[in-house]
Scaffold this motif. Structure first.
Motif, mmCIF file in Angstrom:
data_model
loop_
_atom_site.group_PDB
_atom_site.id
_atom_site.type_symbol
_atom_site.label_atom_id
_atom_site.label_comp_id
_atom_site.label_asym_id
_atom_site.label_seq_id
_atom_site.Cartn_x
_atom_site.Cartn_y
_atom_site.Cartn_z
ATOM 1 N N MET A 39 -19.696 1.377 1.769
ATOM 2 C CA MET A 39 -18.071 1.181 1.820
ATOM 3 C C MET A 39 -17.887 -0.163 1.418
ATOM 4 N N SER A 88 -13.589 -1.286 -6.146
ATOM 5 C CA SER A 88 -12.200 -0.885 -6.089
ATOM 6 C C SER A 88 -11.043 -2.457 -6.544
ATOM 7 N N THR A 128 -1.705 2.562 -3.725
ATOM 8 C CA THR A 128 -2.871 1.544 -4.044
ATOM 9 C C THR A 128 -2.773 0.519 -4.837
ATOM 10 N N ARG A 178 -2.723 4.714 1.851
ATOM 11 C CA ARG A 178 -3.454 5.446 0.578
ATOM 12 C C ARG A 178 -2.739 5.902 -0.470
ATOM 13 N N VAL A 233 -7.567 -3.436 1.536
ATOM 14 C CA VAL A 233 -9.147 -3.238 1.150
ATOM 15 C C VAL A 233 -9.871 -4.779 1.063
ATOM 16 N N TRP A 241 -17.972 -0.167 -2.246
ATOM 17 C CA TRP A 241 -16.990 0.884 -2.971
ATOM 18 C C TRP A 241 -15.650 -0.112 -2.775
ATOM 19 N N CYS A 242 -15.316 -0.847 -1.677
ATOM 20 C CA CYS A 242 -14.342 -1.735 -1.361
ATOM 21 C C CYS A 242 -14.356 -2.856 -2.810
ATOM 22 N N THR A 281 -11.701 5.792 4.377
ATOM 23 C CA THR A 281 -11.906 4.598 5.351
ATOM 24 C C THR A 281 -10.891 5.020 6.550
ATOM 25 N N CYS A 315 -5.088 2.170 6.989
ATOM 26 C CA CYS A 315 -5.582 2.781 5.558
ATOM 27 C C CYS A 315 -5.084 3.925 5.269
ATOM 28 N N ARG A 368 -8.989 7.577 -2.799
ATOM 29 C CA ARG A 368 -9.975 8.099 -1.763
ATOM 30 C C ARG A 368 -10.600 7.116 -0.999
ATOM 31 N N LEU A 369 -10.727 5.974 -1.311
ATOM 32 C CA LEU A 369 -11.510 5.039 -0.723
ATOM 33 C C LEU A 369 -10.627 4.956 0.874
ATOM 34 N N MET A 429 -8.860 4.068 -5.178
ATOM 35 C CA MET A 429 -8.505 3.245 -4.268
ATOM 36 C C MET A 429 -7.789 4.378 -3.149
#
Length: 128
Positions: free
Chosen positions: A111, A118, A64, A61, A73, A114-115, A8, A57, A3-4, A1
């Protein structure tokens, strides 16, 4: 999460700054349309909102595993799915197709996936 949230943050902050500084160019790239009058300050308000999402975000980071990060997220799932629907509708239904439209639709769809991925991971899993 992690990196996401970092990616973002970068994407949304950059887009937000673009909408704040030059909303007409961003709209031209996405929709190949002109904006005038009240659309310009409205575009800038959207830019501030995207910048705020980017900042949130970025600040989350490294946190998470918190409920707040998971809530952020979750909100980004809604935002990304909404962006896909609205932008794709503008292209398909209204014929507004700028050079960046379909790449933006694909990016937001990716995205969103990916969210969701996660969020579906077990809280005991290492999220990055």
């Amino acid at each position: 999460m992690n990196r996401l949230l970092k990616l973002t943050a970068i994407i949304e902050a950059a887009t937000g700054l673009g909408l704040i500084a030059v909303p007409a160019i961003v709209v031209r790239l996405l929709l190949d349309a002109e904006i005038t009058g009240a659309s310009i300050p409205l575009g800038r308000v959207a830019g501030v909102a995207l910048l705020a999402l980017g900042v949130a975000c970025w600040l989350a980071r490294d946190d998470t595993q918190s409920r707040a990060a998971r809530g952020l997220v979750s909100a980004m799932v809604l935002y990304n799915l909404g962006a896909v629907i609205i932008l794709a509708s503008a292209g398909i239904g209204l014929g507004f197709i700028g050079i960046a439209l379909w790449p933006a639709v694909i990016l937001h769809a990716a995205m969103a996936v990916w969210c969701v991925t996660s969020l579906r991971r077990s809280p005991l899993d290492v999220m990055d």
